[in-house]
Design a protein around this motif. Structure first.
Motif, PDB file in Angstrom:
ATOM      1  N   LEU A 258      18.008  20.723 -41.866  1.00 55.59           N
ATOM      2  CA  LEU A 258      17.321  19.342 -42.126  1.00 55.59           C
ATOM      3  C   LEU A 258      16.590  18.930 -40.772  1.00 55.59           C
ATOM      4  N   LEU A 259      17.347  19.403 -39.621  1.00 56.37           N
ATOM      5  CA  LEU A 259      16.862  18.911 -38.352  1.00 56.37           C
ATOM      6  C   LEU A 259      15.659  19.797 -37.663  1.00 56.37           C
ATOM      7  N   PHE A 260      15.902  21.089 -38.360  1.00 60.60           N
ATOM      8  CA  PHE A 260      14.665  22.044 -37.520  1.00 60.60           C
ATOM      9  C   PHE A 260      13.490  21.848 -38.603  1.00 60.60           C
ATOM     10  N   ALA A 261      13.735  21.441 -39.878  1.00 61.51           N
ATOM     11  CA  ALA A 261      12.615  21.073 -40.732  1.00 61.51           C
ATOM     12  C   ALA A 261      11.782  20.146 -40.393  1.00 61.51           C
ATOM     13  N   ILE A 262      12.534  18.912 -39.983  1.00 70.05           N
ATOM     14  CA  ILE A 262      11.658  17.803 -39.692  1.00 70.05           C
ATOM     15  C   ILE A 262      11.169  17.997 -38.133  1.00 70.05           C
ATOM     16  N   SER A 263      11.836  18.728 -37.364  1.00 68.85           N
ATOM     17  CA  SER A 263      11.168  18.938 -35.826  1.00 68.85           C
ATOM     18  C   SER A 263      10.152  19.673 -35.873  1.00 68.85           C
ATOM     19  N   TRP A 264      10.126  20.771 -36.604  1.00 72.85           N
ATOM     20  CA  TRP A 264       9.118  21.615 -36.622  1.00 72.85           C
ATOM     21  C   TRP A 264       7.854  21.332 -37.269  1.00 72.85           C
ATOM     22  N   SER A 265       7.980  20.704 -38.466  1.00 75.71           N
ATOM     23  CA  SER A 265       6.833  20.180 -39.159  1.00 75.71           C
ATOM     24  C   SER A 265       6.069  19.081 -38.282  1.00 75.71           C
ATOM     25  N   ILE A 294     -15.829  20.310 -31.495  1.00 77.94           N
ATOM     26  CA  ILE A 294     -14.854  19.531 -30.912  1.00 77.94           C
ATOM     27  C   ILE A 294     -14.602  18.271 -31.775  1.00 77.94           C
ATOM     28  N   PHE A 295     -15.810  17.683 -32.610  1.00 79.83           N
ATOM     29  CA  PHE A 295     -15.521  16.681 -33.385  1.00 79.83           C
ATOM     30  C   PHE A 295     -14.867  17.093 -34.913  1.00 79.83           C
ATOM     31  N   ILE A 296     -15.001  18.417 -35.193  1.00 82.89           N
ATOM     32  CA  ILE A 296     -14.037  19.086 -36.299  1.00 82.89           C
ATOM     33  C   ILE A 296     -12.689  19.300 -35.870  1.00 82.89           C
ATOM     34  N   LEU A 297     -12.488  19.837 -34.608  1.00 85.45           N
ATOM     35  CA  LEU A 297     -11.195  19.767 -34.055  1.00 85.45           C
ATOM     36  C   LEU A 297     -10.254  18.494 -33.964  1.00 85.45           C
ATOM     37  N   ARG A 298     -11.197  17.496 -33.600  1.00 86.54           N
ATOM     38  CA  ARG A 298     -10.480  16.195 -33.286  1.00 86.54           C
ATOM     39  C   ARG A 298     -10.275  15.494 -34.734  1.00 86.54           C
ATOM     40  N   GLU A 299     -10.987  15.564 -35.775  1.00 82.04           N
ATOM     41  CA  GLU A 299     -10.770  15.036 -37.199  1.00 82.04           C
ATOM     42  C   GLU A 299      -9.831  15.967 -37.772  1.00 82.04           C
ATOM     43  N   ALA A 300      -9.570  17.299 -37.509  1.00 83.90           N
ATOM     44  CA  ALA A 300      -8.506  18.157 -38.016  1.00 83.90           C
ATOM     45  C   ALA A 300      -7.262  17.591 -37.559  1.00 83.90           C
ATOM     46  N   GLY A 301      -7.297  17.394 -36.238  1.00 86.85           N
ATOM     47  CA  GLY A 301      -5.990  16.903 -35.506  1.00 86.85           C
ATOM     48  C   GLY A 301      -5.377  15.782 -36.158  1.00 86.85           C
ATOM     49  N   ASN A 302      -6.527  14.854 -36.389  1.00 80.66           N
ATOM     50  CA  ASN A 302      -6.281  13.379 -36.858  1.00 80.66           C
ATOM     51  C   ASN A 302      -5.678  13.342 -38.312  1.00 80.66           C
ATOM     52  N   MET A 303      -6.260  14.413 -39.180  1.00 77.96           N
ATOM     53  CA  MET A 303      -5.661  14.557 -40.627  1.00 77.96           C
ATOM     54  C   MET A 303      -4.221  15.261 -40.560  1.00 77.96           C
ATOM     55  N   LEU A 304      -4.224  16.288 -39.495  1.00 82.67           N
ATOM     56  CA  LEU A 304      -2.912  16.792 -39.652  1.00 82.67           C
ATOM     57  C   LEU A 304      -1.658  15.963 -39.259  1.00 82.67           C
ATOM     58  N   GLN A 305      -1.840  15.128 -38.051  1.00 80.09           N
ATOM     59  CA  GLN A 305      -1.082  14.232 -37.474  1.00 80.09           C
ATOM     60  C   GLN A 305      -0.570  13.191 -38.599  1.00 80.09           C
ATOM     61  N   LEU A 306      -1.561  12.687 -39.452  1.00 79.84           N
ATOM     62  CA  LEU A 306      -1.426  11.741 -40.340  1.00 79.84           C
ATOM     63  C   LEU A 306      -0.562  12.330 -41.686  1.00 79.84           C
ATOM     64  N   LEU A 307      -0.962  13.448 -41.689  1.00 83.14           N
ATOM     65  CA  LEU A 307       0.029  14.231 -42.777  1.00 83.14           C
ATOM     66  C   LEU A 307       1.437  14.392 -42.444  1.00 83.14           C
ATOM     67  N   SER A 308       1.693  14.287 -41.236  1.00 82.48           N
ATOM     68  CA  SER A 308       3.099  14.506 -40.529  1.00 82.48           C
ATOM     69  C   SER A 308       3.657  13.232 -41.155  1.00 82.48           C
ATOM     70  N   SER A 309       3.087  12.050 -41.513  1.00 83.80           N
ATOM     71  CA  SER A 309       3.718  10.948 -41.843  1.00 83.80           C
ATOM     72  C   SER A 309       4.302  10.813 -43.257  1.00 83.80           C
ATOM     73  N   CYS A 310       3.967  11.842 -44.086  1.00 85.43           N
ATOM     74  CA  CYS A 310       4.417  11.798 -45.357  1.00 85.43           C
ATOM     75  C   CYS A 310       5.238  13.129 -45.897  1.00 85.43           C
ATOM     76  N   THR A 311       5.371  14.035 -44.863  1.00 91.72           N
ATOM     77  CA  THR A 311       6.176  15.144 -45.112  1.00 91.72           C
ATOM     78  C   THR A 311       7.688  15.038 -45.215  1.00 91.72           C
ATOM     79  N   ASN A 312       8.159  14.341 -44.456  1.00 91.67           N
ATOM     80  CA  ASN A 312       9.826  14.015 -44.503  1.00 91.67           C
ATOM     81  C   ASN A 312      10.374  13.763 -45.977  1.00 91.67           C
ATOM     82  N   THR A 313       9.554  13.348 -47.035  1.00 93.75           N
ATOM     83  CA  THR A 313      10.097  12.857 -48.349  1.00 93.75           C
ATOM     84  C   THR A 313       9.933  14.411 -48.859  1.00 93.75           C
ATOM     85  N   PHE A 314       9.366  15.247 -48.757  1.00 96.04           N
ATOM     86  CA  PHE A 314       9.296  16.718 -49.324  1.00 96.04           C
ATOM     87  C   PHE A 314      10.174  17.442 -48.642  1.00 96.04           C
ATOM     88  N   ILE A 315      10.467  17.383 -47.323  1.00 96.50           N
ATOM     89  CA  ILE A 315      11.708  18.121 -46.763  1.00 96.50           C
ATOM     90  C   ILE A 315      12.934  17.621 -47.290  1.00 96.50           C
TER      91      ILE A 315
END
Length: 347
Positions: A258-265, A294-315
């Motif tokens: 559980l710890l590693f799944a949360i940390s590494w995600s 760089i714009f694409i990288l920035r938006e991809a970074g924003n999209m992925l870090q926001l995705l991290s806010s809803c992955t814990n339920t699935f974990i």
């Protein structure tokens, strides 16, 4: 200017993210009086994860439950402010009251506070598990409900205080009939030594230092587990019980998964955000145009870090069998009630 990226792909992604991260009416069972739930779970009916964890039926200690609940709440706040208010509402309803300068300044500052708090709660949870596994003398005093409450409260308070300056870094683009509209960063944001220092501190605090701390704590935890496992296997071999199940080691194994799944995600989903920030600051390339890599990288970074806010339920669902059972029970509840209503109507 703080405007959401336009385009069908962004609209679909953020809408889907909000739908997944903020489950709604299908889990109305959480606020049904006939269901035996604590008051805190009833108050957070739209947060399925918070409701399930708050019931205390997932086989987790009260200390762990507090950390997981607090992480779920702050993740929910990130989704509400960053995804629903700052992106979806401004995509579907441009020019609404959300675009008034004081309002969008507040939502941007609140988003930063919720994001920082969520990240550092992940760090404190990782540290709590490190103490529980590696520091037996400290465990009795630190891994308690009281300590967890104090730590969570402190992190939330500091997270809010640190992000107050973000409210004052914006200025309006237009002033119509005395009302300031839209937000853009003041020029001082890129020229003032104080602001440059603050921005570097903000990015180092979220998420560079958490990256390093999580990696370090995980490495120390793994080392301790390996040492303890070897010692325990030797003792069991000497006692001729090596063929029997080791309940303590099995419990540790589930805890560390559980710890590693949360940390590494968290680490993987924030990586693009960190890379983009470092590149922009090192190259001093602050003017980014649409379709720029760089714009694409920035938006991809924003999209992925926001995705991290809803992955814990699935974990939790994938790893914790008791959480999965409670989740399935809630998911079946509307159908069960509907079946009972049909039966009563026929009778």
């Amino acid at each position: 200017m703080h405007a959401p990226p336009t385009g069908l792909s962004y609209t679909i992604y953020y809408t889907a993210l909000a739908v997944i991260a903020v489950p709604g009416e299908q889990f109305r069972a959480l606020k049904t009086p006939s269901v035996d739930l604590p008051e805190c779970a009833k108050r957070t009916a739209n947060l399925v994860t918070v409701g399930i964890l708050s019931r205390g039926k997932c086989g987790l200690s009260r200390c762990i439950t507090l950390y997981l609940v607090s992480m779920s709440v702050t993740d929910f706040l990130v989704i509400v402010t960053a995804v629903i208010i700052n992106r979806i509402c401004r995509i579907y309803f441009p020019g609404s009251f959300l675009d008034i300068t004081p309002v969008c300044s507040f939502t941007n500052a609140f988003t930063s506070a919720a994001r920082l708090t969520s990240v550092w709660l992940t760090v404190t949870f990782t540290f709590d598990r490190f103490v529980a596994i590696s520091c037996q003398k400290l465990k009795a005093n630190y891994c308690t409900e009281k300590t967890a409450t104090v730590v969570i409260g402190t992190v939330c308070a500091i997270g809010c205080l640190i992000n107050i300056p973000w409210y004052f870094v914006h200025e309006p683009i237009y002033v119509i009939d005395g009302i300031p509209w839209y937000c853009r960063l003041r020029e001082i944001r890129h020229t003032s030594p104080a602001w440059i220092t603050f921005v570097w501190f903000d990015r180092i605090a979220t998420p560079c230092v958490p990256f390093l701390l999580i990696l370090l704590l995980n490495a120390l935890t793994v080392r301790q587990i390996l040492v303890a496992s070897r010692a325990r296997k030797r003792l069991r071999a000497e006692s001729n019980v090596e063929n029997q199940n080791d309940a303590e080691m099995e419990s540790r194994r589930k805890s560390i998964i559980l710890l590693f799944a949360i940390s590494w995600s968290f680490i993987l989903l924030w990586m693009a955000y960190v890379v983009q920030f470092l590149y922009v600051r090192i190259a001093s390339n602050y003017k980014i145009q649409n379709n720029d890599p760089i714009f694409i990288l920035r938006e991809a970074g924003n999209m992925l870090q926001l995705l991290s806010s809803c992955t814990n339920t699935f974990i939790y669902t994938a790893i914790q069998s008791k959480f999965r059972a409670e989740f399935n029970k809630l998911a079946r509840y509307p159908f069960t009630m509907f079946s009972k209503l049909i039966s009563k109507s026929r009778n």
